[in-house]
Scaffold this motif. Structure first.
Motif, PDB file in Angstrom:
ATOM      1  N   THR A  77     -32.041  21.950 -49.913  1.00  0.00           N
ATOM      2  CA  THR A  77     -32.429  20.605 -49.493  1.00  0.00           C
ATOM      3  C   THR A  77     -33.912  20.369 -49.765  1.00  0.00           C
ATOM      4  O   THR A  77     -34.302  19.304 -50.243  1.00  0.00           O
ATOM      5  N   ALA A 135     -29.885  27.249 -44.393  1.00  0.00           N
ATOM      6  CA  ALA A 135     -31.194  27.088 -43.758  1.00  0.00           C
ATOM      7  C   ALA A 135     -31.903  25.819 -44.225  1.00  0.00           C
ATOM      8  O   ALA A 135     -32.784  25.308 -43.535  1.00  0.00           O
ATOM      9  N   GLU A 175     -32.108  30.333 -56.549  1.00  0.00           N
ATOM     10  CA  GLU A 175     -31.263  31.528 -56.675  1.00  0.00           C
ATOM     11  C   GLU A 175     -30.988  31.914 -58.124  1.00  0.00           C
ATOM     12  O   GLU A 175     -29.833  31.982 -58.549  1.00  0.00           O
ATOM     13  N   PHE A 209     -28.718  14.442 -42.461  1.00  0.00           N
ATOM     14  CA  PHE A 209     -27.485  13.899 -43.059  1.00  0.00           C
ATOM     15  C   PHE A 209     -26.573  13.556 -41.907  1.00  0.00           C
ATOM     16  O   PHE A 209     -25.921  14.436 -41.360  1.00  0.00           O
ATOM     17  N   PRO A 253     -31.355  32.315 -44.206  1.00  0.00           N
ATOM     18  CA  PRO A 253     -29.898  32.494 -44.282  1.00  0.00           C
ATOM     19  C   PRO A 253     -29.214  31.270 -44.900  1.00  0.00           C
ATOM     20  O   PRO A 253     -29.845  30.228 -45.062  1.00  0.00           O
ATOM     21  N   ASN A 254     -27.942  31.397 -45.211  1.00  0.00           N
ATOM     22  CA  ASN A 254     -27.183  30.277 -45.783  1.00  0.00           C
ATOM     23  C   ASN A 254     -27.274  29.054 -44.884  1.00  0.00           C
ATOM     24  O   ASN A 254     -27.169  29.164 -43.675  1.00  0.00           O
ATOM     25  N   HIS A 263     -31.764  35.125 -52.416  1.00  0.00           N
ATOM     26  CA  HIS A 263     -31.239  35.959 -51.338  1.00  0.00           C
ATOM     27  C   HIS A 263     -31.495  37.430 -51.614  1.00  0.00           C
ATOM     28  O   HIS A 263     -31.360  38.264 -50.734  1.00  0.00           O
ATOM     29  N   ILE A 279     -26.297  16.086 -39.077  1.00  0.00           N
ATOM     30  CA  ILE A 279     -26.869  17.382 -39.461  1.00  0.00           C
ATOM     31  C   ILE A 279     -28.363  17.246 -39.737  1.00  0.00           C
ATOM     32  O   ILE A 279     -28.786  16.361 -40.477  1.00  0.00           O
ATOM     33  N   LYS A 286     -32.882  25.438 -47.774  1.00  0.00           N
ATOM     34  CA  LYS A 286     -33.729  25.750 -48.941  1.00  0.00           C
ATOM     35  C   LYS A 286     -33.446  24.793 -50.096  1.00  0.00           C
ATOM     36  O   LYS A 286     -34.366  24.191 -50.673  1.00  0.00           O
TER      37      LYS A 286
HETATM   38  N1  LIG Z   1     -25.688  16.028 -49.384  1.00  0.00           N
HETATM   39  C1  LIG Z   1     -25.490  16.587 -48.172  1.00  0.00           C
HETATM   40  N2  LIG Z   1     -24.759  15.935 -47.248  1.00  0.00           N
HETATM   41  C2  LIG Z   1     -24.543  16.475 -46.042  1.00  0.00           C
HETATM   42  N3  LIG Z   1     -25.031  17.643 -45.651  1.00  0.00           N
HETATM   43  C3  LIG Z   1     -25.775  18.348 -46.518  1.00  0.00           C
HETATM   44  C4  LIG Z   1     -26.032  17.863 -47.835  1.00  0.00           C
HETATM   45  N4  LIG Z   1     -26.794  18.766 -48.479  1.00  0.00           N
HETATM   46  C5  LIG Z   1     -26.992  19.772 -47.613  1.00  0.00           C
HETATM   47  N5  LIG Z   1     -26.374  19.536 -46.432  1.00  0.00           N
HETATM   48  C6  LIG Z   1     -26.401  20.394 -45.265  1.00  0.00           C
HETATM   49  O1  LIG Z   1     -27.727  20.746 -45.007  1.00  0.00           O
HETATM   50  C7  LIG Z   1     -27.821  22.086 -44.573  1.00  0.00           C
HETATM   51  C8  LIG Z   1     -28.775  22.847 -45.472  1.00  0.00           C
HETATM   52  O2  LIG Z   1     -28.170  23.042 -46.747  1.00  0.00           O
HETATM   53  P1  LIG Z   1     -28.885  23.711 -47.972  1.00  0.00           P
HETATM   54  O3  LIG Z   1     -27.964  23.578 -49.133  1.00  0.00           O
HETATM   55  O4  LIG Z   1     -30.236  23.156 -48.118  1.00  0.00           O
HETATM   56  O5  LIG Z   1     -28.949  25.228 -47.516  1.00  0.00           O
HETATM   57  P2  LIG Z   1     -29.493  26.467 -48.330  1.00  0.00           P
HETATM   58  O6  LIG Z   1     -30.599  27.044 -47.526  1.00  0.00           O
HETATM   59  O7  LIG Z   1     -29.774  26.114 -49.727  1.00  0.00           O
HETATM   60  O8  LIG Z   1     -28.238  27.436 -48.236  1.00  0.00           O
HETATM   61  P3  LIG Z   1     -27.652  28.461 -49.327  1.00  0.00           P
HETATM   62  O9  LIG Z   1     -28.410  29.710 -49.158  1.00  0.00           O
HETATM   63  O10 LIG Z   1     -26.232  28.631 -48.902  1.00  0.00           O
HETATM   64  O11 LIG Z   1     -27.799  27.835 -50.662  1.00  0.00           O
HETATM   65  C9  LIG Z   1     -26.424  22.647 -44.589  1.00  0.00           C
HETATM   66  O12 LIG Z   1     -25.908  22.586 -43.269  1.00  0.00           O
HETATM   67  C10 LIG Z   1     -25.681  21.698 -45.485  1.00  0.00           C
HETATM   68  O13 LIG Z   1     -24.330  21.628 -45.112  1.00  0.00           O
END
Ligand SMILES: Nc1ncnc2c1ncn2[C@@H]1O[C@H](COP(=O)(O)OP(=O)(O)OP(=O)(O)O)[C@@H](O)[C@H]1O
Ligand SMILES: [Mg+2]
Lengths: 385, 251
Positions: free
Chosen positions: B42, B38, B174, B11, B35-36, B207, B14, B40
């Motif tokens: 996505t 990471a 989750e 993104f 972890p948050n 988690h 990122i 997942k």
């Molecule tokens: N639509 C988006 N646009 C920009 N960045 C995004 C988008 N979706 C996710 N991200 C970024 O991608 C990274 C992974 O996010 P993701 O939501 O997949 O994490 P997660 O493992 O599900 O975390 P959590 O445990 O907090 O749910 C994060 O840094 C998030 O900010």
């Protein structure tokens, strides 16, 4: 066992509100009475009213059809349109032109109007895929703005006059409405009145059927949460564009009826003000309810009519108020005030009141095939509700 | 059954997923932890085609998922729940679950408008939706709108709605968040029960470690969009990189 929230199962049975099981004999009695009363009123008006009253009711039907169309799109599918006056105008022009210049049968011009409106609506639905809320409103607003210019060009180049004649739809012989002379006006009014009632009924049934089906659920799902709807398998592009098309096609029938009623019309007959009228009628009656747009349209139309003929004589109004466009001003104020008090419109308001007396309880779920032990161990959080 | 091959998602600056690969076998419950941030969720969004992958492939029983559109996923037998709830708030719980069965239906615009021959399918869908609500102990709320109900209740509704698509592969993001300890145990039982009852493969993001380790057949651990461990729960739990990631000492 099951903890129900319906007031019926809580200890001593309460007398009011009385539960009426969905599709029970009593429920059917209520339904049949409701339909019979409305049918009786419609027939009474058709038999006894003067041409001018009939004309008014027909005009209210036109407004109601447009509001029903808008309700499908905005109320159920969540796509706003301020351009619906354009579809009404397009179908009216199509009818006026083909009947007067190509000598088409008026009923074929209805088919043409529906097809043209569907196509234009579908095409407008395409940019709508990428736009939401205020941005979609702006695009449809632009369409409503452009229409008078297009219509004017059309009149100049094709009609070579500054207006188009109506279709002068005359009653077919089988209706028996074939008087000559001074009764002819009444007969024609009666016929157009029934055309209005029937087209409104068809529009209502189409939207009602859609709403109560798999497709209707998907429309509301798209409105509530697009991403989730797509994951459930709803094709957003297809659903939104087709809905736009159907809504436009329904609005087109209102335009055809206008062309049958009006003696002449021109580029200023179907403007953005009409679109705003459809929106006000819809919200006055209650968006996303099946009867809302119809109730709203009739309430709006007759309130408007009343204020137009009476408000200018209200000398008790302060200053010069009764001299200006007082009717429109009061009407706007009343609608806004009402929607403020009853956000779900007239229908929502009446439903809320009726729920104090009767509650229609949904058909129960299919009972468990094998009684599950889990049934007795409900999680704590759901018991108190 | 599912093969994620070298998937990356970007993104802007990122890198949410960075060359992630893993596989799930038929009938497995696979835990996805990390972890948050990471990546997942996505990964979920790539599989359900809400996001496009920048590179990589996702094979589902031989079908290249990245060439399928979002609305085609349900037909393939893939259903999911959402981390932050994506319900239809104005609809009743029953209707929410009925929308979940959308991909199983065939009534289109014409038939719906004319309401010809739709009654039987509608009745069956309603009956099945009712059964699913009961199966997740939500039947007493069937005619309530989803808006305003407690988070834990709505999380279960998400599962019921996903199951209405008769999936063979269920992704849960989750599902235990917002639940009490007792409810988490119950949810574990529910997940195992529906897995057996509906013959599902499951990808589970969670988690709640005890729960993931308790019900998963295998676990994939990730951090910063990369896989750091994959294997049976006992091995992943004791993996140095996983421990470091969770204690926050990883570089
Ligand atoms: N639509 C988006 N646009 C920009 N960045 C995004 C988008 N979706 C996710 N991200 C970024 O991608 C990274 C992974 O996010 P993701 O939501 O997949 O994490 P997660 O493992 O599900 O975390 P959590 O445990 O907090 O749910 C994060 O840094 C998030 O900010
Ligand atoms: Mg997440």
């Amino acid at each position: 066992m099951t903890t129900t929230m319906q007031s019926t199962s809580a200890g001593a049975p309460k007398a009011w509100p009385r539960p009426i099981p969905d599709s029970s004999p009593l429920h059917w009695v209520f339904r049949v009475i409701g339909v019979a009363v409305i049918a009786a009123i419609a027939i009474y008006i058709g038999l006894n009213a003067t041409p001018s009253t009939l004309g008014n009711v027909t005009e209210a039907c036109i407004l109601a059809i447009a509001a029903v169309a808008l309700n499908l799109l905005l109320g159920f599918n969540g796509q706003i349109s301020i351009g619906h006056s354009t579809f009404v105008g397009l179908a009216a022009f199509a009818a006026g032109y083909t009947v007067n210049f190509w000598h088409w049968n008026a009923y074929w011009s209805l088919v043409l109007g529906i097809v043209l409106c569907f196509l234009l609506g579908f095409a407008l639905g395409l940019p709508a895929l990428r736009l939401k809320g205020p941005y979609l409103a702006l695009v449809t607003l632009a369409v409503a703005f452009v229409w008078p210019t297009v219509a004017k060009k059309f009149l100049e180049q094709k009609v070579k006059k500054n207006s188009l004649k109506g279709t002068h739809l005359s009653p077919p012989t089988w209706t028996g409405l074939v008087s000559k002379g001074k009764d002819a006006r009444l007969d024609k009014a009666i016929f157009l009145y029934w055309c209005g009632i029937i087209l409104l009924l068809v529009a209502y049934v189409v939207v009602r059927n859609l709403r109560k089906s798999r497709i209707g659920r998907s429309l509301v799902a798209v409105r509530d949460n697009e991403t989730a709807a797509a994951v459930m398998g709803v094709n957003l592009k297809f659903t939104k564009t087709i809905t736009f098309g159907i809504s436009a096609a329904i609005a087109g029938t209102a335009g055809w009826l206008s062309a049958a009623r009006l003696d002449v019309f021109n580029d200023t007959s179907f403007t953005i003000l009409n679109s705003i009228k459809y929106l006000l009628a819809l919200f006055l009656g209650g968006a996303a309810t099946l009867l809302g747009p119809i109730v709203g349209a009739f309430a709006y139309f007759f309130l408007d009519d009343y204020l137009r003929s009476h408000a200018p004589h209200w000398t008790w109004l302060p200053g010069q108020l009764s001299k200006g466009p007082i009717a429109s001003f009061l009407l706007g104020a009343i609608v806004i005030a009402f929607v403020f008090i009853a956000p779900f419109g007239l229908v929502g308001f009446v439903k809320d009141q009726a729920r104090r007396v009767f509650i229609v309880t949904p058909r129960p779920l299919r009972p468990a095939l094998t009684p599950s032990a889990l049934d007795d161990e409900r999680p704590e959080e759901s018991k108190g509700e | 059954m599912l093969e994620v091959q070298d998937v990356s998602v970007r993104f802007g600056g990122i890198i949410a997923l960075d060359g992630l690969s893993f596989t799930i076998d038929e009938g497995q419950i696979c835990g996805l932890i990390g972890p948050n941030g990471a990546g997942k969720t996505t990964m979920f969004n790539v599989i359900s085609r809400i996001y496009d992958a920048t590179t990589g492939r996702v094979l589902f029983r031989g079908t290249d998922l990245l060439s399928v559109q979002a609305h085609g996923i349900a037909k393939l037998g893939i259903a999911r729940t959402f981390q932050n709830l994506a319900l239809f708030p104005t609809m009743t719980l029953l209707e929410n679950v009925m929308v979940g069965g959308y991909s199983q239906g065939t009534d289109g615009f014409w038939r719906s408008t004319l309401r010809l021959g739709t009654a039987k399918a509608e009745r069956e869908l309603r009956d099945e939706a009712g059964d699913l609500l009961r199966s997740l102990q939500l039947d007493h709320l069937a005619f309530r709108p989803a808006a305003g109900l407690p988070f834990g209740t709505l999380k279960r509704l998400e599962i019921a709605r996903a199951l209405a698509a008769r999936p063979t592969f269920l992704l849960m993001d989750e599902p235990a968040s917002g639940l009490t300890h007792g409810e988490v145990d119950e949810l574990s039982e529910t997940i195992k029960r529906v897995r057996d009852e509906f013959k599902l493969s499951v990808l589970l993001v969670e988690h709640h470690m005890a729960m993931v380790m308790g019900i998963s057949d295998k676990v994939v651990a990730m951090e910063f969009g990369r896989k750091i461990a994959e294997g049976v729960p006992a091995d992943v739990r004791n993996d140095d990189k996983v421990i470091a990631a969770y204690l926050g000492t990883s570089a």
